[in-house]
Design a protein around this motif. Structure first.
Motif, PDB file in Angstrom:
ATOM      1  N   LYS A  25       0.826  -1.210   0.000  1.00 49.54           N
ATOM      2  CA  LYS A  25       0.000   0.000   0.000  1.00 49.54           C
ATOM      3  C   LYS A  25       0.860   1.260   0.000  1.00 49.54           C
ATOM      4  CE  LYS A  25      -2.976  -1.895   3.357  1.00 49.54           C
ATOM      5  NZ  LYS A  25      -3.804  -1.568   4.515  1.00 49.54           N
ATOM      6  N   GLY A  26       2.189   1.077  -0.022  1.00 46.73           N
ATOM      7  CA  GLY A  26       3.072   2.239   0.061  1.00 46.73           C
ATOM      8  C   GLY A  26       4.043   2.029   1.207  1.00 46.73           C
ATOM      9  N   THR A  27       4.749   3.080   1.567  1.00 43.34           N
ATOM     10  CA  THR A  27       5.774   2.954   2.602  1.00 43.34           C
ATOM     11  C   THR A  27       5.394   3.774   3.830  1.00 43.34           C
ATOM     12  OG1 THR A  27       7.468   2.691   0.913  1.00 43.34           O
ATOM     13  CG2 THR A  27       8.236   3.315   3.104  1.00 43.34           C
ATOM     14  N   LEU A  28       5.477   3.150   4.992  1.00 39.61           N
ATOM     15  CA  LEU A  28       5.257   3.894   6.234  1.00 39.61           C
ATOM     16  C   LEU A  28       6.607   4.369   6.760  1.00 39.61           C
ATOM     17  CD1 LEU A  28       2.587   1.770   8.141  1.00 39.61           C
ATOM     18  CD2 LEU A  28       2.261   3.838   6.738  1.00 39.61           C
ATOM     19  N   ILE A  29       6.686   5.631   7.113  1.00 39.99           N
ATOM     20  CA  ILE A  29       7.930   6.186   7.657  1.00 39.99           C
ATOM     21  C   ILE A  29       7.769   6.407   9.161  1.00 39.99           C
ATOM     22  CG2 ILE A  29       9.574   8.111   7.558  1.00 39.99           C
ATOM     23  CD1 ILE A  29       8.766   8.481   4.629  1.00 39.99           C
ATOM     24  N   MET A  30       8.687   5.796   9.903  1.00 38.59           N
ATOM     25  CA  MET A  30       8.695   5.918  11.364  1.00 38.59           C
ATOM     26  C   MET A  30       9.754   6.945  11.761  1.00 38.59           C
ATOM     27  SD  MET A  30       9.974   2.908  13.954  1.00 38.59           S
ATOM     28  CE  MET A  30      11.218   3.273  15.194  1.00 38.59           C
ATOM     29  N   ALA A  31       9.336   7.983  12.465  1.00 33.23           N
ATOM     30  CA  ALA A  31      10.291   8.966  12.977  1.00 33.23           C
ATOM     31  C   ALA A  31      10.772   8.513  14.345  1.00 33.23           C
ATOM     32  CB  ALA A  31       9.620  10.338  13.088  1.00 33.23           C
ATOM     33  N   THR A  32      12.100   8.555  14.549  1.00 30.94           N
ATOM     34  CA  THR A  32      12.634   8.144  15.843  1.00 30.94           C
ATOM     35  C   THR A  32      13.919   8.888  16.140  1.00 30.94           C
ATOM     36  OG1 THR A  32      12.960   6.190  17.245  1.00 30.94           O
ATOM     37  CG2 THR A  32      14.109   6.197  15.125  1.00 30.94           C
ATOM     38  N   ASN A  33      14.455   8.641  17.322  1.00 33.10           N
ATOM     39  CA  ASN A  33      15.767   9.177  17.700  1.00 33.10           C
ATOM     40  C   ASN A  33      16.592   7.983  18.160  1.00 33.10           C
ATOM     41  OD1 ASN A  33      17.226  10.274  20.584  1.00 33.10           O
ATOM     42  ND2 ASN A  33      17.771  11.266  18.678  1.00 33.10           N
ATOM     43  N   ILE A  58       4.176  -4.362  12.422  1.00 37.98           N
ATOM     44  CA  ILE A  58       2.861  -3.740  12.197  1.00 37.98           C
ATOM     45  C   ILE A  58       2.714  -3.350  10.725  1.00 37.98           C
ATOM     46  CG2 ILE A  58       1.466  -1.670  12.687  1.00 37.98           C
ATOM     47  CD1 ILE A  58       2.417  -1.903  15.616  1.00 37.98           C
ATOM     48  N   SER A  59       3.758  -2.757  10.148  1.00 34.29           N
ATOM     49  CA  SER A  59       3.710  -2.346   8.737  1.00 34.29           C
ATOM     50  C   SER A  59       3.479  -3.559   7.845  1.00 34.29           C
ATOM     51  CB  SER A  59       5.019  -1.659   8.336  1.00 34.29           C
ATOM     52  OG  SER A  59       5.259  -0.538   9.146  1.00 34.29           O
ATOM     53  N   ALA A  60       4.204  -4.648   8.116  1.00 31.04           N
ATOM     54  CA  ALA A  60       4.050  -5.863   7.298  1.00 31.04           C
ATOM     55  C   ALA A  60       2.626  -6.393   7.409  1.00 31.04           C
ATOM     56  CB  ALA A  60       5.057  -6.916   7.735  1.00 31.04           C
ATOM     57  N   LYS A  61       2.102  -6.399   8.633  1.00 33.86           N
ATOM     58  CA  LYS A  61       0.752  -6.913   8.848  1.00 33.86           C
ATOM     59  C   LYS A  61      -0.283  -6.081   8.094  1.00 33.86           C
ATOM     60  CE  LYS A  61      -2.004  -8.943  12.473  1.00 33.86           C
ATOM     61  NZ  LYS A  61      -1.693 -10.313  12.093  1.00 33.86           N
ATOM     62  N   LEU A  62      -0.038  -4.768   8.013  1.00 36.89           N
ATOM     63  CA  LEU A  62      -0.983  -3.883   7.332  1.00 36.89           C
ATOM     64  C   LEU A  62      -0.718  -3.792   5.832  1.00 36.89           C
ATOM     65  CD1 LEU A  62      -1.152  -0.943   9.926  1.00 36.89           C
ATOM     66  CD2 LEU A  62      -2.809  -2.804   9.591  1.00 36.89           C
ATOM     67  N   GLY A  63       0.359  -4.459   5.357  1.00 40.09           N
ATOM     68  CA  GLY A  63       0.649  -4.458   3.927  1.00 40.09           C
ATOM     69  C   GLY A  63       1.413  -3.249   3.437  1.00 40.09           C
ATOM     70  N   TYR A  64       2.199  -2.637   4.299  1.00 37.25           N
ATOM     71  CA  TYR A  64       3.030  -1.507   3.887  1.00 37.25           C
ATOM     72  C   TYR A  64       4.506  -1.888   3.925  1.00 37.25           C
ATOM     73  CZ  TYR A  64      -0.934   1.670   4.885  1.00 37.25           C
ATOM     74  OH  TYR A  64      -2.138   2.316   4.904  1.00 37.25           O
ATOM     75  N   ASP A  65       5.306  -1.212   3.092  1.00 38.65           N
ATOM     76  CA  ASP A  65       6.759  -1.232   3.276  1.00 38.65           C
ATOM     77  C   ASP A  65       7.058  -0.297   4.433  1.00 38.65           C
ATOM     78  OD1 ASP A  65       7.408  -2.963   1.199  1.00 38.65           O
ATOM     79  OD2 ASP A  65       7.254  -1.341  -0.268  1.00 38.65           O
ATOM     80  N   PHE A  66       8.312  -0.308   4.887  1.00 37.42           N
ATOM     81  CA  PHE A  66       8.606   0.384   6.133  1.00 37.42           C
ATOM     82  C   PHE A  66      10.009   0.970   6.113  1.00 37.42           C
ATOM     83  CE2 PHE A  66      10.805  -0.603  10.196  1.00 37.42           C
ATOM     84  CZ  PHE A  66      10.289   0.450  10.938  1.00 37.42           C
ATOM     85  N   GLU A  67      10.123   2.187   6.612  1.00 34.30           N
ATOM     86  CA  GLU A  67      11.425   2.881   6.653  1.00 34.30           C
ATOM     87  C   GLU A  67      11.563   3.621   7.973  1.00 34.30           C
ATOM     88  OE1 GLU A  67      12.050   5.913   3.623  1.00 34.30           O
ATOM     89  OE2 GLU A  67      11.882   4.298   2.124  1.00 34.30           O
ATOM     90  N   VAL A  68      12.800   3.798   8.418  1.00 34.15           N
ATOM     91  CA  VAL A  68      13.058   4.541   9.659  1.00 34.15           C
ATOM     92  C   VAL A  68      13.715   5.876   9.316  1.00 34.15           C
ATOM     93  CG1 VAL A  68      14.231   4.519  11.881  1.00 34.15           C
ATOM     94  CG2 VAL A  68      13.413   2.379  10.905  1.00 34.15           C
ATOM     95  N   ALA A  69      13.233   6.955   9.905  1.00 33.46           N
ATOM     96  CA  ALA A  69      13.881   8.266   9.752  1.00 33.46           C
ATOM     97  C   ALA A  69      14.422   8.684  11.113  1.00 33.46           C
ATOM     98  CB  ALA A  69      12.881   9.290   9.231  1.00 33.46           C
ATOM     99  N   ALA A  79       7.825  16.457  12.797  1.00 31.90           N
ATOM    100  CA  ALA A  79       7.928  15.659  11.559  1.00 31.90           C
ATOM    101  C   ALA A  79       6.613  14.932  11.277  1.00 31.90           C
ATOM    102  CB  ALA A  79       9.069  14.653  11.674  1.00 31.90           C
ATOM    103  N   VAL A  80       6.006  14.404  12.346  1.00 28.81           N
ATOM    104  CA  VAL A  80       4.729  13.694  12.206  1.00 28.81           C
ATOM    105  C   VAL A  80       3.631  14.675  11.779  1.00 28.81           C
ATOM    106  CG1 VAL A  80       2.931  12.555  13.573  1.00 28.81           C
ATOM    107  CG2 VAL A  80       5.309  11.782  13.748  1.00 28.81           C
ATOM    108  N   ASN A  81       3.621  15.834  12.398  1.00 31.66           N
ATOM    109  CA  ASN A  81       2.572  16.807  12.084  1.00 31.66           C
ATOM    110  C   ASN A  81       2.748  17.440  10.710  1.00 31.66           C
ATOM    111  OD1 ASN A  81       0.973  16.389  14.280  1.00 31.66           O
ATOM    112  ND2 ASN A  81       2.021  17.907  15.552  1.00 31.66           N
ATOM    113  N   ALA A  82       3.997  17.464  10.220  1.00 32.26           N
ATOM    114  CA  ALA A  82       4.257  18.020   8.884  1.00 32.26           C
ATOM    115  C   ALA A  82       4.066  16.962   7.796  1.00 32.26           C
ATOM    116  CB  ALA A  82       5.677  18.576   8.829  1.00 32.26           C
ATOM    117  N   GLY A  83       3.722  15.732   8.197  1.00 37.25           N
ATOM    118  CA  GLY A  83       3.522  14.669   7.211  1.00 37.25           C
ATOM    119  C   GLY A  83       4.831  14.110   6.678  1.00 37.25           C
ATOM    120  N   LYS A  84       5.958  14.451   7.308  1.00 43.77           N
ATOM    121  CA  LYS A  84       7.250  13.904   6.866  1.00 43.77           C
ATOM    122  C   LYS A  84       7.427  12.473   7.362  1.00 43.77           C
ATOM    123  CE  LYS A  84       9.661  18.309   6.704  1.00 43.77           C
ATOM    124  NZ  LYS A  84      10.311  19.219   7.672  1.00 43.77           N
TER     125      LYS A  84
END
Ligand code: ARG
Length: 251
Positions: A25-33, A58-69, A79-84
């Protein structure tokens, strides 16, 4: 004719499997430190840890690819509120103040704010920080709950000076170098930092217990999907196993 039907059916199955495999369904981006072991930290050039594995599952279960920022802790909510990023997952504590600017998922872990000191420290309990006339210099990670609580409880009361660092590791380096008298930080990273650095210990008394959750831009419909997947992965043992892998329960 039967053979032809069988062939066509097989072909259809192969094709639909391939479609399922290649189509997300696309890629989910996780913001972290990523200076917060065992939740998120670098192993070589790779970011690993409890939060990374939970978000990947969770991303795999929902059918998304996944990336860490990776970014400073301070930057995650914006970052979350800006949609990044689609969500923030960073051992982040649910607080009333943060609930004004983001939505939180269900909680997946608890954290405890603890105090790290040098082994020879004259600070022996949390109460020492609150003693009349106490004036300790306390290291914290900028805008974390350790920062917020010590600021309200101690700095605003004229009982301490707070030195704020962009991440926990820098606060711990300042403690080792004698620039601060103690560091107030979450218990699991505290254990990892103390294990990795000689001459430090964690006080037995705890500052406060809190709940960790993922943060989302307010109103993001992904939150409901995320919570559903989170609950399923808790119930089927996936998330307990991820936590146990990084924080083995002591016998
Ligand atoms: N639990 C604390 C908070 O929410 C600290 C979290 C810091 N997390 C990190 N990945 N650096 O403020």
């Amino acid at each position: 004719m039967k053979k032809l039907i069988a062939l066509v059916l097989t072909l259809m199955m192969v094709l639909s499997c391939a479609a399922v495999l290649s189509e997300t369904k696309g890629t989910l981006i996780m913001a972290t430190n990523a200076s917060f072991p065992p939740y998120e930290y670098y192993e070589g050039t790779e970011i690993v840890g409890i939060d990374v594995e939970i978000a990947a599952a969770i991303s795999a279960k929902l059918g998304y690819d996944f990336e860490v920022a990776d970014m400073e802790f301070d930057a995650i909510i914006s970052a979350v509120n800006a949609g990044k990023a689609d969500f923030g997952l960073a051992g982040m504590t649910v607080t009333e103040e943060r609930l004004l600017s983001v939505d939180f998922s269900d909680s997946y872990a608890t954290g405890v704010q603890v105090v790290i000191v040098r082994e020879d420290s004259d600070i022996t309990s949390v109460d020492d920080l609150f003693a009349e006339g106490a004036m300790h210099t306390i290291g914290v990670q900028l805008t974390t709950t350790g920062d917020l609580y010590t600021t309200w409880d101690l700095e605003d009361a004229g009982l301490a000076v707070i030195n704020r660092y962009p991440n926990g590791n820098e606060a711990v380096m300042a403690l080792k170098a004698g620039k601060v008298d103690c560091v107030v930080i979450d218990n699991e990273p505290a254990k990892a930092y103390v294990a990795a650095n000689e001459g430090l210990k964690i006080l037995a008394t705890e500052y406060v217990t809190e709940n960790y959750a993922a943060c989302f831009k307010k109103g993001n419909p992904l939150l409901a999907e995320f919570n559903a997947a989170l609950q399923e992965l808790i119930a089927d043992g996936t998330i307990p196993a991820i936590i146990e892998k990084y924080i083995p329960t002591e016998e």
